[in-house]
Scaffold this motif. Structure first.
Motif, PDB file in Angstrom:
ATOM      1  N   LEU A   1     -42.295   8.347 -71.494  1.00  0.00           N
ATOM      2  CA  LEU A   1     -43.406   9.307 -71.577  1.00  0.00           C
ATOM      3  C   LEU A   1     -43.643   9.835 -70.162  1.00  0.00           C
ATOM      4  O   LEU A   1     -44.328   9.203 -69.350  1.00  0.00           O
ATOM      5  CB  LEU A   1     -44.662   8.614 -72.121  1.00  0.00           C
ATOM      6  N   LYS A   2     -43.047  10.991 -69.889  1.00  0.00           N
ATOM      7  CA  LYS A   2     -43.149  11.505 -68.523  1.00  0.00           C
ATOM      8  C   LYS A   2     -44.538  12.080 -68.268  1.00  0.00           C
ATOM      9  O   LYS A   2     -45.093  12.779 -69.108  1.00  0.00           O
ATOM     10  CB  LYS A   2     -42.073  12.578 -68.281  1.00  0.00           C
ATOM     11  N   LEU A   3     -45.080  11.770 -67.095  1.00  0.00           N
ATOM     12  CA  LEU A   3     -46.357  12.380 -66.699  1.00  0.00           C
ATOM     13  C   LEU A   3     -46.125  13.799 -66.197  1.00  0.00           C
ATOM     14  O   LEU A   3     -47.039  14.594 -66.159  1.00  0.00           O
ATOM     15  CB  LEU A   3     -46.981  11.560 -65.571  1.00  0.00           C
ATOM     16  N   GLU A   4     -44.939  14.067 -65.753  1.00  0.00           N
ATOM     17  CA  GLU A   4     -44.493  15.361 -65.213  1.00  0.00           C
ATOM     18  C   GLU A   4     -45.090  15.636 -63.823  1.00  0.00           C
ATOM     19  O   GLU A   4     -44.412  16.146 -62.950  1.00  0.00           O
ATOM     20  CB  GLU A   4     -44.786  16.545 -66.146  1.00  0.00           C
ATOM     21  N   THR A   5     -46.366  15.324 -63.629  1.00  0.00           N
ATOM     22  CA  THR A   5     -46.984  15.371 -62.302  1.00  0.00           C
ATOM     23  C   THR A   5     -48.149  14.388 -62.282  1.00  0.00           C
ATOM     24  O   THR A   5     -48.835  14.224 -63.282  1.00  0.00           O
ATOM     25  CB  THR A   5     -47.497  16.777 -61.932  1.00  0.00           C
TER      26      THR A   5
ATOM     27  N   LYS B   1     -46.433  24.542 -70.428  1.00  0.00           N
ATOM     28  CA  LYS B   1     -46.097  25.908 -70.003  1.00  0.00           C
ATOM     29  C   LYS B   1     -44.625  26.099 -69.641  1.00  0.00           C
ATOM     30  O   LYS B   1     -44.118  27.205 -69.633  1.00  0.00           O
ATOM     31  CB  LYS B   1     -46.966  26.313 -68.806  1.00  0.00           C
ATOM     32  N   TYR B   2     -43.940  24.988 -69.289  1.00  0.00           N
ATOM     33  CA  TYR B   2     -42.560  25.099 -68.822  1.00  0.00           C
ATOM     34  C   TYR B   2     -41.528  24.967 -69.932  1.00  0.00           C
ATOM     35  O   TYR B   2     -40.362  25.271 -69.739  1.00  0.00           O
ATOM     36  CB  TYR B   2     -42.289  23.995 -67.766  1.00  0.00           C
ATOM     37  N   CYS B   3     -41.920  24.524 -71.121  1.00  0.00           N
ATOM     38  CA  CYS B   3     -40.922  24.035 -72.085  1.00  0.00           C
ATOM     39  C   CYS B   3     -40.594  25.042 -73.191  1.00  0.00           C
ATOM     40  O   CYS B   3     -41.497  25.616 -73.819  1.00  0.00           O
ATOM     41  CB  CYS B   3     -41.440  22.731 -72.704  1.00  0.00           C
TER      42      CYS B   3
ATOM     43  N   PHE C   1     -37.224  21.502 -62.402  1.00  0.00           N
ATOM     44  CA  PHE C   1     -37.787  22.528 -63.292  1.00  0.00           C
ATOM     45  C   PHE C   1     -36.738  23.622 -63.482  1.00  0.00           C
ATOM     46  O   PHE C   1     -36.111  24.063 -62.521  1.00  0.00           O
ATOM     47  CB  PHE C   1     -39.051  23.117 -62.644  1.00  0.00           C
ATOM     48  N   ILE C   2     -36.544  24.043 -64.742  1.00  0.00           N
ATOM     49  CA  ILE C   2     -35.629  25.157 -65.028  1.00  0.00           C
ATOM     50  C   ILE C   2     -36.429  26.188 -65.825  1.00  0.00           C
ATOM     51  O   ILE C   2     -36.944  25.878 -66.920  1.00  0.00           O
ATOM     52  CB  ILE C   2     -34.396  24.686 -65.824  1.00  0.00           C
ATOM     53  N   ALA C   3     -36.558  27.384 -65.261  1.00  0.00           N
ATOM     54  CA  ALA C   3     -37.422  28.407 -65.874  1.00  0.00           C
ATOM     55  C   ALA C   3     -36.842  28.879 -67.205  1.00  0.00           C
ATOM     56  O   ALA C   3     -35.673  29.281 -67.274  1.00  0.00           O
ATOM     57  CB  ALA C   3     -37.575  29.576 -64.914  1.00  0.00           C
TER      58      ALA C   3
ATOM     59  N   GLN D   1     -35.357  11.253 -79.460  1.00  0.00           N
ATOM     60  CA  GLN D   1     -36.273  12.172 -78.775  1.00  0.00           C
ATOM     61  C   GLN D   1     -36.614  13.349 -79.674  1.00  0.00           C
ATOM     62  O   GLN D   1     -35.788  13.795 -80.480  1.00  0.00           O
ATOM     63  CB  GLN D   1     -35.658  12.687 -77.469  1.00  0.00           C
ATOM     64  N   SER D   2     -37.830  13.879 -79.523  1.00  0.00           N
ATOM     65  CA  SER D   2     -38.226  15.075 -80.286  1.00  0.00           C
ATOM     66  C   SER D   2     -39.345  15.782 -79.536  1.00  0.00           C
ATOM     67  O   SER D   2     -39.928  15.244 -78.589  1.00  0.00           O
ATOM     68  CB  SER D   2     -38.728  14.680 -81.681  1.00  0.00           C
ATOM     69  N   GLY D   3     -39.668  16.990 -80.003  1.00  0.00           N
ATOM     70  CA  GLY D   3     -40.907  17.613 -79.562  1.00  0.00           C
ATOM     71  C   GLY D   3     -42.048  16.764 -80.094  1.00  0.00           C
ATOM     72  O   GLY D   3     -41.826  15.782 -80.810  1.00  0.00           O
TER      73      GLY D   3
ATOM     74  N   GLN E   1     -55.612  10.821 -70.810  1.00  0.00           N
ATOM     75  CA  GLN E   1     -55.094  10.377 -72.119  1.00  0.00           C
ATOM     76  C   GLN E   1     -53.621   9.956 -71.990  1.00  0.00           C
ATOM     77  O   GLN E   1     -53.188   8.979 -72.599  1.00  0.00           O
ATOM     78  CB  GLN E   1     -55.222  11.540 -73.096  1.00  0.00           C
ATOM     79  N   ARG E   2     -52.876  10.723 -71.181  1.00  0.00           N
ATOM     80  CA  ARG E   2     -51.456  10.387 -70.986  1.00  0.00           C
ATOM     81  C   ARG E   2     -51.331   9.062 -70.219  1.00  0.00           C
ATOM     82  O   ARG E   2     -50.540   8.190 -70.590  1.00  0.00           O
ATOM     83  CB  ARG E   2     -50.750  11.508 -70.215  1.00  0.00           C
ATOM     84  N   ARG E   3     -52.154   8.899 -69.168  1.00  0.00           N
ATOM     85  CA  ARG E   3     -52.133   7.647 -68.404  1.00  0.00           C
ATOM     86  C   ARG E   3     -52.480   6.470 -69.313  1.00  0.00           C
ATOM     87  O   ARG E   3     -51.871   5.402 -69.222  1.00  0.00           O
ATOM     88  CB  ARG E   3     -53.155   7.719 -67.244  1.00  0.00           C
TER      89      ARG E   3
HETATM   90  N1  SAM Z   1     -42.057  15.987 -76.385  1.00  0.00           N
HETATM   91  C1  SAM Z   1     -41.894  14.785 -75.679  1.00  0.00           C
HETATM   92  C2  SAM Z   1     -42.648  14.793 -74.376  1.00  0.00           C
HETATM   93  O1  SAM Z   1     -42.961  15.879 -73.883  1.00  0.00           O
HETATM   94  O2  SAM Z   1     -42.921  13.697 -73.871  1.00  0.00           O
HETATM   95  C3  SAM Z   1     -40.445  14.449 -75.401  1.00  0.00           C
HETATM   96  C4  SAM Z   1     -39.461  15.565 -75.369  1.00  0.00           C
HETATM   97  S1  SAM Z   1     -39.638  16.677 -74.001  1.00  0.00           S
HETATM   98  C5  SAM Z   1     -38.573  17.988 -74.453  1.00  0.00           C
HETATM   99  C6  SAM Z   1     -38.670  15.813 -72.780  1.00  0.00           C
HETATM  100  C7  SAM Z   1     -38.825  16.288 -71.354  1.00  0.00           C
HETATM  101  O3  SAM Z   1     -38.282  17.591 -71.185  1.00  0.00           O
HETATM  102  C8  SAM Z   1     -40.229  16.452 -70.825  1.00  0.00           C
HETATM  103  O4  SAM Z   1     -40.785  15.210 -70.473  1.00  0.00           O
HETATM  104  C9  SAM Z   1     -40.016  17.354 -69.630  1.00  0.00           C
HETATM  105  O5  SAM Z   1     -39.936  16.596 -68.437  1.00  0.00           O
HETATM  106  C10 SAM Z   1     -38.654  17.996 -69.887  1.00  0.00           C
HETATM  107  N2  SAM Z   1     -38.710  19.470 -69.809  1.00  0.00           N
HETATM  108  C11 SAM Z   1     -39.272  20.312 -70.690  1.00  0.00           C
HETATM  109  N3  SAM Z   1     -39.141  21.593 -70.274  1.00  0.00           N
HETATM  110  C12 SAM Z   1     -38.475  21.556 -69.093  1.00  0.00           C
HETATM  111  C13 SAM Z   1     -38.041  22.566 -68.173  1.00  0.00           C
HETATM  112  N4  SAM Z   1     -38.270  23.854 -68.385  1.00  0.00           N
HETATM  113  N5  SAM Z   1     -37.384  22.162 -67.058  1.00  0.00           N
HETATM  114  C14 SAM Z   1     -37.137  20.840 -66.841  1.00  0.00           C
HETATM  115  N6  SAM Z   1     -37.530  19.853 -67.679  1.00  0.00           N
HETATM  116  C15 SAM Z   1     -38.189  20.215 -68.791  1.00  0.00           C
END
Ligand code: SAM
Ligand code: SF4
Ligand code: FES
Length: 348
Positions: free
Chosen positions: A161-165, A71-73, A233-235, A110-112, A182-184
C-alpha cells in the motif's frame, strides 16, 4: 556540507543505518563519481545482507476498475476513455497456476481500488495457496479492517500500500478524495495483522521537492517496512497531470540506494515504471540496492488496459516471454533467480 563528507556519511549509514535530513539532502544532490560511490555502496550492502539472489514476484493485474481519482494514474475513475475489465475468480487462479509453473514463488494480486467482493478474494487466496507453493502479496488499495483480516486468515502473506508521498499537503493535492491519515492507519492495521508490509513513493510527482523525498525516506525507516516500492512519475495523457514532466531516473536510483542503506534487509523492487522510462532502468536499480523484480503474468489480452502510465513495458508479451526476458537480465548481471518464496528476512 563539505564534499569530503561523502565517505563519512556512507560509513555512518552503513554501520548505523541512520541518516539526518541534511545528510539525505546531501546524498540526493550527488552527481558524477560521487553518485556512483553512493550507488555502489548500496549495491555492496545489498550483496552483503541479502546475497546474489533476485526474487521474482509474478503479478496479475486482475481488474482496472477504480473508484478513486489519483491525479497521476491512468486507471482513475474519471478517465472515461479507458475500457474497463475485471477477471473472474477462476481465471485469476488459473493465471496464478501458470505463474507458479514458470517458477514464481510469489504471486502478486493487484487491481485498481475495485469493489471486488472480499469473499471472492478470500476464495482466490485459498485456491492459490492450496494449488501452488507460492506466497501471496495483495495490492488492492484501501479496504476495511475485517477484509484485511479475512484475507490474512486465508493465507495472504504480504500487502503493498504505497503512500506515494509522506507530505500530507502534497498527498491531499494529488488525492482530493482520499485521506492521508486513513492511509497511514491502514498501514498500521496491516502490520498489526501480521502481513509483511510494503509501501513506497513516486519520484518526480508535481509539487514534490527534495525535502518531501527526505520525509518519505525517514518515514520508510520509521515504519520499518518489509518492502519499499520506488518508481518514477510517468505523465499519463488522460489525467490532470498530463503536461508535467516525468520523474528522473537518477533521482529514482538515488532514492532506491538511500533506502537500501537505511533499511538493509528490506525487499526493494526494480520497478516496471523505471524499466518503462529507461530500457536499462531495472538493471540500474538492481545495481543500486534493489533485489526484486515483478514480471507480469496477466494474460496478454488484458495488458493494454492496465496502463497506469503510457509506454508501459511488457504490454505485447506473454507471461512466458517476460520470464525469459527477466532470466536474461538477471544472468547478464551475474546474479541468480531465488528459488524460495523470498519472505522478509526480518520476519523469519
Ligand atoms: N489501486 C491500488 C493502489 O493505488 O494502492 C494498487 C494499484 S495502483 C495502479 C499501483 C501503483 O501504481 C500506485 O501505488 C502508484 O504508485 C503507481 N502509479 C499509478 N500511476 C502512476 C504514474 N502515472 N506514474 C508512476 N506510478 C504510477
Ligand atoms: Fe486507482 Fe490505485 Fe490508480 Fe489511485 S493509483 S487511481 S487507487 S489504481
Ligand atoms: Fe516483460 Fe522484459 S520483462 S518483456
Amino acid at each position: 556540507m563539505a564534499e569530503t563528507s561523502l565517505s563519512r556519511i556512507l560509513e555512518k549509514v552503513t554501520s548505523r543505518n541512520q541518516l539526518s535530513g541534511d545528510e539525505i539532502i546531501y546524498l540526493l544532490q550527488l552527481e558524477g563519481d560521487d553518485l556512483k560511490q553512493l550507488l555502489n555502496q548500496a549495491d555492496r550492502v545489498r550483496a552483503r545482507m541479502l546475497g546474489n539472489k533476485i526474487h521474482l514476484r509474478g503479478i496479475i493485474e486482475f481488474s482496472n476498475n477504480c473508484r478513486r481519482n489519483c491525479k497521476y494514474c491512468g486507471l482513475r475513475q474519471d478517465n472515461l476513455a479507458l475500457p474497463r475489465y475485471s477477471l473472474a475468480a477462476e481465471e485469476i487462479v488459473a493465471m496464478a497456476g501458470q505463474g507458479a509453473k514458470l517458477g514464481y514463488r510469489t504471486i502478486v494480486l493487484q487491481s485498481g481500488e475495485d469493489y471486488y467482493d472480499a469473499e471472492k478474494i478470500a476464495w482466490i487466496i485459498r485456491e492459490i495457496k492450496g494449488q501452488t507453493d507460492s506466497a501471496i502479496t495483495l495490492c488492492l488499495g484501501e479496504r476495511d479492517y475485517q477484509e484485511y483480516k479475512l484475507w490474512r486468515a486465508m493465507g495472504a502473506d504480504r500487502y503493498l500500500l504505497k503512500l506515494e508521498t509522506a507530505d500530507p499537503d502534497l498527498y491531499h493535492n494529488l488525492h482530493p478524495d482520499m485521506d492521508y491519515q486513513q492511509r497511514r492507519e491502514r498501514l498500521a492495521w496491516l502490520k498489526e495483522l501480521g502481513y509483511q508490509v510494503g509501501s513506497g513513493n513516486i519520484i518526480g510527482l508535481p509539487g514534490q521537492t527534495e525535502e518531501t523525498i527526505v520525509q518519505d525516506l525517514l518515514l520508510f525507516k520509521e515504519l520499518d517496512l518489509e518492502m519499499v516500492g520506488i518508481g518514477p512519475f510517468i505523465a499519463h495523457p488522460g489525467t490532470p497531470l498530463a503536461d508535467f514532466k516525468n520523474g528522473s531516473v537518477a533521482m529514482t536510483l538515488k532514492t532506491v540506494a538511500i533506502t537500501r542503506l537505511l533499511l538493509p534487509l528490506s525487499h526493494l523492487p526494480a520497478t516496471t515504471a523505471l524499466g518503462s522510462i529507461d530500457r536499462q532502468g531495472r538493471q540500474q536499480a538492481l545495481r543500486a540496492g534493489a533485489n526484486v523484480v515483478m514480471p507480469n503474468i496477466t494474460a496478454a489480452e488484458y495488458r493494454s488496459f492496465y496502463q497506469i502510465y503510457p509506454a508501459k513495458i511488457c504490454i505485447n508479451e506473454q507471461a512466458v516471454d517476460c520470464r525469459r526476458c527477466i532470466g536474461g537480465i538477471i544472468a547478464a548481471l551475474g546474479r541468480e533467480v531465488a528459488v524460495d518464496c523470498g519472505h522478509s528476512p526480518k520476519m523469519v
